[in-house]
Design a protein around this motif. Structure first.
Motif: not given
Lengths: 388, 388
Positions: A15-16, A33, A13
């Protein structure tokens, strides 16, 4: 080691990893976000009944379901509390949807771009992703019809209000047209609306699910963007044909959503206190949006094109000279700045280079200008190196 | 309507239906596994930092992970906090395990009987269930070896301490023998321990995962049986080869576990206050167990055989004249009493009639005798009708 075939599609991921890197306090992050900390409401807990510590119903707290149904009816969604399922954040709606519909090779339809984490879990379950390009006022209807004439997707997943990542808000006309198309072809709609309340121009448009005449639907929302994400309280509302299956999938996933968070959400949904909080939130984020727009004009006017978002939490930039923005991350982090590359928001990332998603809600305003300046420098350097 | 193939295996949940029926206040329920309301601790919330309302890490709160790792090390489980994943109740561990391992037709190994909700989710994902019968001190080792010589299951799922539903606690010797077998055949162990702390004779035996030399493992626990189930806070600890996959599956399921419940759990795990609460809980449930045993001897001595549970929340009765106990439910509810039929705890329910799981933790003691008397009457009537 014999894992499931599914695990071979489990991607690292991005994002992670970006969020982990952004933990360093010196890093100026446009990546996540996250709500602004100063806008997290000071909630009270002392009146919570002890009984909220006991096991609860898989459906969720009855009073919360009633309040969510009433709120949805005000938006033109015809529903009863019996159609409301409280979930552990609206991310769980995506997990339940994937379980309900997706076998290996199942065709589904998505916006291009679409929400990264939705794409990831649908692909994890083996979905074959059909896509429809987004325009400034919603999906390209010609292409949508063409896809529907050729394919029979199990569902279409749309984020019509302040879409993540593009910030697009569908027009009234496109909402009507999409509903008519889905009715015509009998395609189930999954409508995801985490950002509905974060409107900066006061504009609103009612959900598409309320415009459907025949097609099945799931509408999903959350308190994460407007109250407290740490509660992990979201909800879905489903057409009656889908609800019993979703309820059983919910039960097998985690029995029920935590009641402590549900109780807190109940204190807010439908209250005057919540309306006042939402007003403050809109003013606060509108100002952050305006400041961000100012800084972008200073540093990115020659580098990228973008629309000023009328809601949500993100600017979506398109580079005038596209390059794979994932290649910028390492250099950006060396400059203590980070952002979300645009490619992973597309089912076919290699064919969609050159976008950046920039969050404007969470950055410290005192560091905004410096952060965007450094990011612009990183891009200029990469483009110069590419040109050389 | 084109659902996934998986949905065709989504069974109507007997638990859900029984619990729904048991909502009527006049119903005396032996069906659930609920803590007694009077033993839910009065928890404090006023010191919780506002920051717990923000998004958190998918792994869970660092301080809670440290406390859980320390607790596991005291039980002989060699682990670091980096191997701990906080989950939304230990039911979620079963969901993540299913995703990690099970494709349609994947062979797994289970106790017979085993935990109903585990069986349901593993079968939902398409597992082919091999079973090993339980004896009073743990699994039948001869049959376990025979199965392992013929099959290569993706994992074995065991509940070695006060098993649900049978209340069996594996002996030290069987724990060692199971660990040796799994190492020999290289089979991953999923060890589920929700009831470890609810011991009535002070006896304890350390987890099997701490006895493994080579095999991969997942150990899972919860605060639901000892603190507050409504928090929905559980955890898993995994061998380092499995952890990264489980973390990504957790993120895609619900981003992270609610932080409010995690914060409350942190106030208890490893504290003296928690030890004192556990002592009270054991005394309280031991007394309920003893009262239940007395009432069972009065009403069931001629009807069934059972072991007195040394921990956990259940009596497991075997009828002397077996019949399908699912057929008793309607009549039982007409007598305002309910229980959990034994058949659904077996992968092959039709071949395992005649067991009842009776919960002793939640029933009002004033109604215990009347409830068991009515249940015995229902069984006698059914057996008489069968004989006629």
């Amino acid at each position: 080691m014999a894992f499931s075939e599914r695990v071979s599609r489990l991607k690292s991921s991005l994002i992670r990893e970006i969020l982990a890197a952004a933990q360093r306090p010196e890093v100026m992050s446009f990546a996540g976000g996250l709500p602004a900390e100063v806008m997290l409401p000071k909630v009270q807990w002392q009146d919570m009944p002890l009984a909220m510590g006991q096991y609860g119903m898989s459906e969720g707290e009855p009073q919360l379901r009633e309040a969510l149904a009433a709120q949805a009816r005000q938006l033109g969604v015809p529903c009863e509390a019996s159609q409301v399922l409280v979930v552990s954040g609206s991310q769980q709606t995506l997990d339940l949807t994937a379980k309900l519909y997706i076998d290996k090779g199942t065709q589904i339809m998505l916006e291009a771009p679409t929400y990264l984490a939705a794409l990831q879990i649908f692909q994890l379950f083996g979905a074959d992703c059909l896509t429809v390009p987004l325009q400034a006022d919603g999906p390209d209807l010609v292409q949508m019809r063409a896809r529907l004439e050729q394919h029979r997707p199990a569902f279409i997943y749309l984020i019509p209000t302040f879409q993540n990542p593009s910030a697009v808000r569908y027009s009234e006309a496109k909402r009507d047209a999409v509903a008519a198309l889905l009715d015509e072809f009998g395609v189930t709609l999954i409508e995801d609306e985490p950002y509905r309340e974060l409107t900066f121009d006061g504009g609103s448009a009612t959900p598409i699910v309320g415009r459907l005449e025949k097609a099945s639907w799931i509408y999903t929302g959350t308190v994460s963007k407007t109250l407290l994400p740490g509660l992990r309280v979201g909800y879905l509302i489903a057409s009656p044909d889908l609800f019993p299956h979703l309820l059983r999938l919910k039960q097998s996933a985690d029995l029920h959503t935590n009641r402590v968070g549900q109780w807190q959400a109940m204190q807010w949904i439908g209250s005057e206190q919540y309306q006042a909080h939402l007003d403050q939130l809109r003013s606060f984020y509108r100002q952050r949006r305006d400041e961000f727009q100012g800084a972008l004009l200073t540093h990115f006017a020659d580098l990228a094109d973008w629309q000023v978002p009328q809601g949500g939490l993100f600017f979506w930039l398109s580079l005038k000279q596209p390059l794979d923005t994932r290649t910028l991350l390492k250099s950006a982090l060396e400059h203590d700045v980070t952002f979300m590359p645009g490619e992973p928001f597309f089912a076919d990332p290699e064919r969609n280079p050159g976008h950046l998603r920039l969050n404007f809600s969470h950055i410290d305003p005192a560091r905004l200008d410096e952060g965007l300046k450094r990011l612009a420098t990183v891009i200029r350097q990469a483009q110069a190196a590419q040109a050389a």
